[in-house]
Design a protein around this motif. Sequence first.
Motif, short mmCIF file in Angstrom:
data_model
loop_
_atom_site.label_atom_id
_atom_site.label_comp_id
_atom_site.label_asym_id
_atom_site.label_seq_id
_atom_site.Cartn_x
_atom_site.Cartn_y
_atom_site.Cartn_z
N LEU A 1 0.82 -1.20 0.00
CA LEU A 1 0.00 0.00 0.00
C LEU A 1 0.86 1.26 0.00
CD1 LEU A 1 -2.64 -0.97 2.71
CD2 LEU A 1 -3.02 -0.87 0.25
N SER A 2 0.41 2.28 -0.70
CA SER A 2 1.01 3.60 -0.57
C SER A 2 0.51 4.25 0.72
CB SER A 2 0.63 4.47 -1.76
OG SER A 2 -0.76 4.75 -1.74
N ALA A 3 1.20 5.31 1.14
CA ALA A 3 0.73 6.03 2.33
C ALA A 3 -0.65 6.61 2.10
CB ALA A 3 1.73 7.14 2.70
N ALA A 4 -0.91 7.09 0.88
CA ALA A 4 -2.22 7.66 0.58
C ALA A 4 -3.31 6.60 0.65
CB ALA A 4 -2.19 8.31 -0.80
N VAL B 1 -7.36 8.74 7.63
CA VAL B 1 -6.48 9.83 8.01
C VAL B 1 -5.74 10.26 6.75
CG1 VAL B 1 -6.20 9.01 10.38
CG2 VAL B 1 -4.53 8.34 8.65
N SER B 2 -4.96 11.34 6.82
CA SER B 2 -4.26 11.82 5.64
C SER B 2 -2.97 11.05 5.41
CB SER B 2 -3.93 13.31 5.80
OG SER B 2 -2.93 13.48 6.78
N ASP B 3 -2.50 11.09 4.15
CA ASP B 3 -1.21 10.47 3.84
C ASP B 3 -0.08 11.18 4.56
OD1 ASP B 3 -0.63 11.99 0.55
OD2 ASP B 3 -1.74 12.72 2.30
N ASP B 4 -0.23 12.50 4.78
CA ASP B 4 0.80 13.23 5.54
C ASP B 4 0.95 12.66 6.95
OD1 ASP B 4 1.27 14.89 3.41
OD2 ASP B 4 0.05 16.53 4.16
N MET B 5 -0.20 12.32 7.56
CA MET B 5 -0.14 11.76 8.91
C MET B 5 0.57 10.41 8.91
SD MET B 5 -3.17 10.68 11.60
CE MET B 5 -3.80 12.33 11.84
N ALA C 1 -1.91 13.38 23.95
CA ALA C 1 -2.28 13.65 22.56
C ALA C 1 -3.70 14.17 22.42
CB ALA C 1 -2.12 12.38 21.74
N ASP C 2 -4.60 13.74 23.28
CA ASP C 2 -5.99 14.09 23.08
C ASP C 2 -6.28 15.57 23.32
OD1 ASP C 2 -7.35 10.95 24.21
OD2 ASP C 2 -6.84 11.64 22.21
N LYS C 3 -5.31 16.28 23.92
CA LYS C 3 -5.57 17.70 24.18
C LYS C 3 -5.35 18.56 22.94
CE LYS C 3 -4.63 17.82 29.13
NZ LYS C 3 -3.80 18.42 30.18
N LYS C 4 -4.69 17.98 21.94
CA LYS C 4 -4.38 18.79 20.77
C LYS C 4 -4.58 17.95 19.54
CE LYS C 4 -0.72 21.54 18.64
NZ LYS C 4 0.67 21.99 18.74
N ARG C 5 -5.53 18.33 18.69
CA ARG C 5 -5.79 17.56 17.49
C ARG C 5 -4.94 18.10 16.35
NH1 ARG C 5 -8.75 18.19 12.97
NH2 ARG C 5 -9.71 20.11 13.70
N PRO C 6 -4.18 17.24 15.66
CA PRO C 6 -3.42 17.70 14.51
C PRO C 6 -4.37 18.11 13.39
CG PRO C 6 -3.38 15.31 14.67
CD PRO C 6 -4.00 15.82 15.93
N ASP C 7 -3.89 19.03 12.56
CA ASP C 7 -4.76 19.53 11.50
C ASP C 7 -4.38 18.98 10.14
OD1 ASP C 7 -2.39 20.78 11.05
OD2 ASP C 7 -3.18 22.82 11.11
N ALA C 8 -3.76 17.80 10.13
CA ALA C 8 -3.31 17.25 8.86
C ALA C 8 -4.45 16.90 7.94
CB ALA C 8 -2.45 16.01 9.11
N ASP D 1 -11.49 12.07 11.08
CA ASP D 1 -10.76 11.68 12.28
C ASP D 1 -10.63 12.82 13.29
OD1 ASP D 1 -9.44 9.68 13.80
OD2 ASP D 1 -7.53 10.67 13.39
N ALA D 2 -11.70 13.55 13.47
CA ALA D 2 -11.76 14.57 14.53
C ALA D 2 -13.04 14.36 15.32
CB ALA D 2 -11.69 15.97 13.92
N PRO D 3 -13.20 13.20 15.97
CA PRO D 3 -14.46 12.92 16.66
C PRO D 3 -14.77 13.87 17.80
CG PRO D 3 -12.80 11.24 17.19
CD PRO D 3 -12.25 12.07 16.06
N ASP D 4 -13.74 14.40 18.46
CA ASP D 4 -14.01 15.39 19.51
C ASP D 4 -14.70 16.62 18.93
OD1 ASP D 4 -13.05 13.98 21.68
OD2 ASP D 4 -11.00 14.70 21.44
#
Length: 462
Positions: free
Chosen positions: A27-30, A38-42, A85-92, A274-277
């Motif tokens: 598989l590719s990351a994408a 989730v994103s391929d960047d993540m 980790a749960d306190k800050k959601r990445p924006d990828a 992937d931002a359920p919060d």
Amino acid sequence: MKKLNPEASPQEWFGNELRRMRKAEGLSAAALGRLVQVSDDMILAIEKGRYPSLRRDVAQRLDAFFDTGGLFDRAWPMAFGKRDADKKRPDADIRVPEGAERDVQKREGRILDGGQPFNRTGSPEPVDRRSFLQAGSLAALAPLSLAPVFTAELPLPHSISSKEISQVLTAATSISNMDNALGGGGMVRGMAARAMEWSAGLLQLQCPEHLRADLFASVSRLGMVVGASAFDAYHHDEATRTFHFAAECAEEAGNWHLRAKSYSFLARQAVWVDAPDDGLTYAEKGLVRSDRLTATEQAMLHSARARAFGKLGNVRETMAAVGDADSAFSRACPSEDPPWMAYYDEAQHNGDTAHALWDLAVLVGQDPGRAARRFDAAVKGHTDSFKRSRAISRTKLAALVMAKGDPRQAAAIGHDALDEVGKLTSRRAADDLRQLGHFAAKHPGIREASDLRERIAATVAV
């Protein structure tokens, strides 16, 4: 490519294992990112040991996908737990231009007495002209009388009358019909973008005071269906901005029902990326003054809460939210609902709540029968007007049975899903098929599962 040292840190060990498993699957990351939402960047950042705040539910989805027996979940506390980790959601996964979404989120809107003048959304990308409306099923779903609106050939009037409001509402209904029947990509999305550009321009014109609320409400309604089309085509930044714009217009119109629907869309999209919060926050915003909403609207928002809790793997909260949704839906009275809520019938309710229960079955080993029964009811209940919803429910049912039940039965269901998905322009439906193909690959000795996987590969690009 960075060469990792698995002994350097828990994060690099985690990333090394992920890269090894991904490459073993070819598989590719994408591709992996799409399959676990989730994103391929993540994915690439995790593999390089440069992603300090991974959510635990992502690790659990990786476990479910690679069938590791919980390897990543057990490693998560060492690699990421201490960083909270749960306190800050990445924006990828949602790349919003600087300032665009934040400005919207700071405003409360007119209903809640904190409104400010809104800003017109940016111009959507160009599309082809009215020849789109002459072909195939589009002609049946989009009236030719609206061709100038869909192709941006209709000039803005000097002032607003009831005619323009009627045109906006008719455009919203047509786009919604096309989106449900064909998916949100391709020509549908292009036509939606042009209609949105023209309609947003109406808000800059002089409008008689007695028509002002109706104008804002009509543009809000259009914004929701255009945002849904962009969401289905995976143009997430555009979808987010358009949903927020629709919510702003609903606030200006003083329309609680449109406001609730806008936040329902935002909640569902947030869960998907992937931002359920954030999804929970949007659903709760939609439920503000729930006494002003119909029982159907309350069920819609509680099912959005359930999907967010399910994505987080919170069993008790998910089941409670499903119960709240069921309770509200049992009181539903379609005659009390606004026209755009007609889609939320028993089939839609079963499908929405089944998605939440699917996550519990696959991620945390809960009873798969609860989700399977609801997906089956959704498949049987959806009409041809909602082919995408029927195809997605059928695909998720097949994946659930493939993962937790009889692979041969799952293959039969999966072939039926392919018959419909192959005719859609829905990236969400295509990704669900890829996920089904992954589960089918875990049964290499069963011919039916192998045949299904080959057909999926021939239908959608892996």
